[in-house]
Design a protein around this motif. Structure first.
Motif, PDB file in Angstrom:
ATOM      1  N   LEU A  45       0.911  13.861   7.454  1.00  0.00           N
ATOM      2  CA  LEU A  45       1.640  12.654   8.164  1.00  0.00           C
ATOM      3  C   LEU A  45       1.222  12.516   9.479  1.00  0.00           C
ATOM      4  O   LEU A  45       1.681  11.557  10.272  1.00  0.00           O
ATOM      5  N   THR A  46       0.385  13.420  10.203  1.00  0.00           N
ATOM      6  CA  THR A  46      -0.227  13.347  11.421  1.00  0.00           C
ATOM      7  C   THR A  46      -1.346  12.891  11.822  1.00  0.00           C
ATOM      8  O   THR A  46      -1.943  12.895  12.740  1.00  0.00           O
ATOM      9  N   SER A  47      -2.178  13.177  10.621  1.00  0.00           N
ATOM     10  CA  SER A  47      -3.956  13.023  10.657  1.00  0.00           C
ATOM     11  C   SER A  47      -3.988  11.434  10.122  1.00  0.00           C
ATOM     12  O   SER A  47      -3.844  11.297   9.077  1.00  0.00           O
ATOM     13  N   ASP A  48      -4.829  10.857  10.979  1.00  0.00           N
ATOM     14  CA  ASP A  48      -5.373   9.549  10.468  1.00  0.00           C
ATOM     15  C   ASP A  48      -6.359   9.740   9.271  1.00  0.00           C
ATOM     16  O   ASP A  48      -6.803   8.764   8.461  1.00  0.00           O
ATOM     17  N   ALA A  49      -6.880  10.911   8.960  1.00  0.00           N
ATOM     18  CA  ALA A  49      -7.847  11.128   7.759  1.00  0.00           C
ATOM     19  C   ALA A  49      -7.323  11.307   6.679  1.00  0.00           C
ATOM     20  O   ALA A  49      -7.637  11.322   5.551  1.00  0.00           O
ATOM     21  N   GLU A  50      -5.758  11.640   6.751  1.00  0.00           N
ATOM     22  CA  GLU A  50      -5.176  11.627   5.515  1.00  0.00           C
ATOM     23  C   GLU A  50      -3.816  10.587   5.320  1.00  0.00           C
ATOM     24  O   GLU A  50      -4.130   9.571   4.987  1.00  0.00           O
ATOM     25  N   ALA A  51      -2.677  10.976   5.967  1.00  0.00           N
ATOM     26  CA  ALA A  51      -1.568   9.935   5.759  1.00  0.00           C
ATOM     27  C   ALA A  51      -0.927   9.424   7.018  1.00  0.00           C
ATOM     28  O   ALA A  51       0.079   9.084   7.314  1.00  0.00           O
ATOM     29  N   GLY A  52      -1.627   9.835   7.949  1.00  0.00           N
ATOM     30  CA  GLY A  52      -1.039   9.707   9.379  1.00  0.00           C
ATOM     31  C   GLY A  52      -0.707   8.125   9.535  1.00  0.00           C
ATOM     32  O   GLY A  52      -1.366   7.080   9.241  1.00  0.00           O
ATOM     33  N   LEU A  53       0.573   7.841  10.167  1.00  0.00           N
ATOM     34  CA  LEU A  53       1.091   6.427  10.232  1.00  0.00           C
ATOM     35  C   LEU A  53       1.006   5.815  11.679  1.00  0.00           C
ATOM     36  O   LEU A  53       1.550   4.702  11.800  1.00  0.00           O
ATOM     37  N   GLY A  54       0.325   6.440  12.472  1.00  0.00           N
ATOM     38  CA  GLY A  54       0.284   5.846  13.990  1.00  0.00           C
ATOM     39  C   GLY A  54      -0.337   4.403  13.883  1.00  0.00           C
ATOM     40  O   GLY A  54      -0.120   3.573  14.722  1.00  0.00           O
ATOM     41  N   GLY A  55      -1.074   4.093  12.843  1.00  0.00           N
ATOM     42  CA  GLY A  55      -1.748   2.912  12.995  1.00  0.00           C
ATOM     43  C   GLY A  55      -1.084   1.887  12.024  1.00  0.00           C
ATOM     44  O   GLY A  55      -1.312   0.633  12.128  1.00  0.00           O
ATOM     45  N   TRP A  56       0.017   2.414  11.416  1.00  0.00           N
ATOM     46  CA  TRP A  56       1.051   1.387  10.702  1.00  0.00           C
ATOM     47  C   TRP A  56       2.039   0.665  11.260  1.00  0.00           C
ATOM     48  O   TRP A  56       2.300   1.160  12.571  1.00  0.00           O
ATOM     49  N   THR A  57       2.380  -0.446  10.956  1.00  0.00           N
ATOM     50  CA  THR A  57       3.711  -0.992  11.643  1.00  0.00           C
ATOM     51  C   THR A  57       4.878  -0.555  11.100  1.00  0.00           C
ATOM     52  O   THR A  57       4.890   0.322   9.940  1.00  0.00           O
ATOM     53  N   VAL A  58       5.859  -0.536  11.642  1.00  0.00           N
ATOM     54  CA  VAL A  58       7.128   0.008  11.275  1.00  0.00           C
ATOM     55  C   VAL A  58       7.719  -0.743  10.033  1.00  0.00           C
ATOM     56  O   VAL A  58       8.106  -0.070   9.135  1.00  0.00           O
ATOM     57  N   PRO A  59       7.562  -2.139   9.823  1.00  0.00           N
ATOM     58  CA  PRO A  59       8.122  -2.612   8.669  1.00  0.00           C
ATOM     59  C   PRO A  59       7.161  -2.133   7.263  1.00  0.00           C
ATOM     60  O   PRO A  59       7.598  -1.820   6.225  1.00  0.00           O
ATOM     61  N   GLU A  60       5.863  -2.018   7.493  1.00  0.00           N
ATOM     62  CA  GLU A  60       4.987  -1.353   6.580  1.00  0.00           C
ATOM     63  C   GLU A  60       5.432  -0.005   6.034  1.00  0.00           C
ATOM     64  O   GLU A  60       5.643   0.434   4.968  1.00  0.00           O
ATOM     65  N   ILE A  61       5.912   0.714   6.866  1.00  0.00           N
ATOM     66  CA  ILE A  61       6.457   2.217   6.614  1.00  0.00           C
ATOM     67  C   ILE A  61       7.952   1.932   6.103  1.00  0.00           C
ATOM     68  O   ILE A  61       7.930   2.804   4.814  1.00  0.00           O
ATOM     69  N   VAL A  62       8.641   1.248   6.461  1.00  0.00           N
ATOM     70  CA  VAL A  62       9.978   1.058   5.897  1.00  0.00           C
ATOM     71  C   VAL A  62       9.698   0.605   4.531  1.00  0.00           C
ATOM     72  O   VAL A  62      10.447   0.978   3.497  1.00  0.00           O
ATOM     73  N   SER A  63       8.669  -0.468   4.189  1.00  0.00           N
ATOM     74  CA  SER A  63       8.296  -0.949   2.740  1.00  0.00           C
ATOM     75  C   SER A  63       8.080   0.485   1.860  1.00  0.00           C
ATOM     76  O   SER A  63       8.414   0.291   0.770  1.00  0.00           O
ATOM     77  N   LEU A  64       7.227   1.211   2.313  1.00  0.00           N
ATOM     78  CA  LEU A  64       6.807   2.379   1.586  1.00  0.00           C
ATOM     79  C   LEU A  64       7.786   3.318   1.438  1.00  0.00           C
ATOM     80  O   LEU A  64       8.034   3.753  -0.164  1.00  0.00           O
ATOM     81  N   LEU A  65       8.651   3.604   2.028  1.00  0.00           N
ATOM     82  CA  LEU A  65       9.746   4.438   1.902  1.00  0.00           C
ATOM     83  C   LEU A  65      10.817   3.715   0.891  1.00  0.00           C
ATOM     84  O   LEU A  65      11.443   4.543  -0.008  1.00  0.00           O
ATOM     85  N   ARG A  66      11.223   2.515   1.110  1.00  0.00           N
ATOM     86  CA  ARG A  66      12.283   1.910   0.290  1.00  0.00           C
ATOM     87  C   ARG A  66      11.916   1.376  -1.145  1.00  0.00           C
ATOM     88  O   ARG A  66      12.621   1.119  -1.890  1.00  0.00           O
ATOM     89  N   THR A  67      10.657   1.004  -1.172  1.00  0.00           N
ATOM     90  CA  THR A  67      10.239   0.384  -2.436  1.00  0.00           C
ATOM     91  C   THR A  67       8.977   1.079  -3.106  1.00  0.00           C
ATOM     92  O   THR A  67       8.845   0.941  -4.159  1.00  0.00           O
ATOM     93  N   GLY A  68       8.284   1.992  -2.333  1.00  0.00           N
ATOM     94  CA  GLY A  68       7.353   2.622  -2.958  1.00  0.00           C
ATOM     95  C   GLY A  68       5.888   2.062  -2.972  1.00  0.00           C
ATOM     96  O   GLY A  68       4.946   2.790  -3.228  1.00  0.00           O
ATOM     97  N   VAL A  69       6.071   0.724  -2.451  1.00  0.00           N
ATOM     98  CA  VAL A  69       4.556  -0.060  -2.190  1.00  0.00           C
ATOM     99  C   VAL A  69       4.688  -0.574  -0.674  1.00  0.00           C
ATOM    100  O   VAL A  69       5.726  -1.069  -0.008  1.00  0.00           O
ATOM    101  N   SER A  70       3.610  -0.742  -0.344  1.00  0.00           N
ATOM    102  CA  SER A  70       3.197  -1.463   0.710  1.00  0.00           C
ATOM    103  C   SER A  70       1.858  -2.175   0.874  1.00  0.00           C
ATOM    104  O   SER A  70       1.258  -1.627   0.040  1.00  0.00           O
ATOM    105  N   PRO A  71       1.349  -2.717   1.893  1.00  0.00           N
ATOM    106  CA  PRO A  71       0.221  -3.489   1.728  1.00  0.00           C
ATOM    107  C   PRO A  71      -0.955  -2.338   2.027  1.00  0.00           C
ATOM    108  O   PRO A  71      -2.057  -2.849   1.625  1.00  0.00           O
TER     109      PRO A  71
END
Length: 428
Positions: free
Chosen positions: A235-261
């Motif tokens: 969750l810290t590497s952009d080569a894997e699933a690092g979220l630094g480049g995501w917006t907060v709403p995108e992360i929230v969507s993934l956490l609460r619905t399982g899908v995001s853009p």
């Protein structure tokens, strides 16, 4: 001379014992703020219910199709199987005779009411950070669920891992009771997110590497989940699933619905979202997103050996075969350009799940299908059918290799032997 040697050995043994006593992680006690904190009030029960969902307690303490929290689920580990206990208020088999302090001691210190040391398959190494007030609310809720007179199943661990002295040694090395300490340099929202991620959410239980004794490194740098055979990405590497480049709403969507853009969750993470994260309040999900997004980035790992090597005839034939299989089985959903139709059909172009050094997740999704969780925010998710019964090992290797090397993706080819190894891993 012999007497001197024996004396020296005895002195050394005494020093070791004294050092162990000095280093021993003593039980840490925090009293309840008041008896009202664990009273069976409607407010306490509702709060405890919410916290139990945030901690995903039912995932382990409920056997599939069984009564909630009645235990019996066998949790596979590299050392054997750990049986999740009955935590309903049954006085014989559950926690009906436990006090609020007993419950706190289990979560915070990893000790049962009778003094037995608990195995860290129960994530007390994370729950130790849960506040006493939250622990008391959890206790109030657990005392409110229907009691189930279901006997506990014994553990099935190999010797010597089934011995308490081994567990005591493990705790000496890897566990120390602690409380969550808020950072004065961060916002209240960041600290709330840190509390949830590091404590109740126990995210590093999956998203970290483990040593040969099963101890987590405590970070979120990714790791293969033992026995389950899925890779929980960093969750810290952009080569894997690092979220630094995501917006907060995108992360929230993934956490609460399982899908995001940007992504869709599959495998064990889909179960976590379905049973736990979708129940988070909006503010708590946003707090987790803020914390995860702010994690310091780690450098991308060096490319896997052979990734940048020139493609030989064998690899070219493998990719050509994969291209044909893609046109037959995949193109209708994911498109000729690999862009898919998010969030229903995830994009494959630029998909970090495909380009990580470990191809295990991509292989398992092709073999077993990919199923996003059904959530309140996405009640009828699209799924990908399994191809284990349609494609052989060499065919799966070809199509996964093609996915890892198309539309700008750059991943090492996958061999049939690796596919076969993952095919043999049970789904649960």
């Amino acid at each position: 001379m012999k007497k001197k040697i024996l004396t020296a050995l005895a002195a050394l043994a005494a020093l070791i014992v004294l050092a162990c006593i000095a280093m021993w992680p003593r039980a840490h006690f925090v009293p309840s703020s008041s008896a009202a904190a664990f009273a069976p009030s409607a407010a306490n029960i509702a709060r405890g219910d919410y916290l139990a969902k945030a901690g995903d307690c039912m995932a382990c303490h409920t056997v599939r199709g069984g009564a909630p929290y009645a235990g019996g689920r066998m949790l596979a580990t590299p050392f054997g199987q750990v049986a999740a206990p009955n935590i309903t208020p049954d006085p014989t088999h559950g926690i009906g005779n436990w006090s609020a302090d007993d419950f706190w001691n289990a979560l915070h210190n990893g000790k049962s009411r009778d003094g037995r040391l608990l195995y860290p398959a129960f994530p007390y190494t994370h729950y130790t950070k849960v506040t006493r007030d939250d622990t008391d609310a959890l206790f109030a809720f657990m005392r409110s669920v229907p009691a189930q007179p279901i006997a506990n199943v014994p553990h099935a661990l190999r010797f010597p891992y089934n011995q308490q002295f081994m567990l005591a040694g493990w705790r000496l090395l890897y566990f120390k009771p602690a409380v969550f300490e808020a950072s004065a340099n961060q916002s209240a929202q960041w600290n709330r997110g840190a509390y949830l991620v590091e404590g109740l959410g126990h995210c590093s239980a999956c998203h970290s590497s483990r040593n040969q004794l099963g101890a987590s490194d405590g970070g979120l740098s990714g790791g293969l989940i033992p026995v389950l055979g899925w890779y929980a990405p960093s969750l810290t590497s952009d080569a894997e699933a690092g979220l630094g480049g995501w917006t907060v709403p995108e992360i929230v969507s993934l956490l609460r619905t399982g899908v995001s853009p940007r992504a869709t969750v599959f495998g064990p993470m889909a179960e976590v979202v379905q049973r736990s994260l979708q129940h988070l309040s909006g503010p708590d999900a946003e707090a987790m997103a803020v914390y995860l997004k702010a994690l310091p980035a780690t450098p991308s790992p060096a490319p896997a050996p052979g990734r940048a090597a020139p493609r030989g005839p064998r690899v070219e034939r493998l990719l050509a075969r994969g291209a044909k299989l893609y046109q037959t089985h995949c193109i209708d959903c994911h498109g000729a350009d690999g862009k898919g139709l998010p969030p229903h059909y995830p994009p494959l172009a630029g998909n970090r799940a495909l380009t990580m050094d470990s191809p295990v997740n991509a292989v398992r999704i092709v073999l077993n299908g990919g199923f996003a969780p059904s959530t309140a925010g996405n009640p009828r998710p699209y799924g990908m059918p399994p191809y284990a019964h349609v494609l052989g090992d060499e065919q799966v290797a070809a199509v996964v290799s093609y996915l890892r090397n198309s539309w700008g993706n750059d991943g090492a080819p996958v061999g049939a032997e690796e596919v076969n190894r993952h095919r043999a891993v049970p789904l649960d």
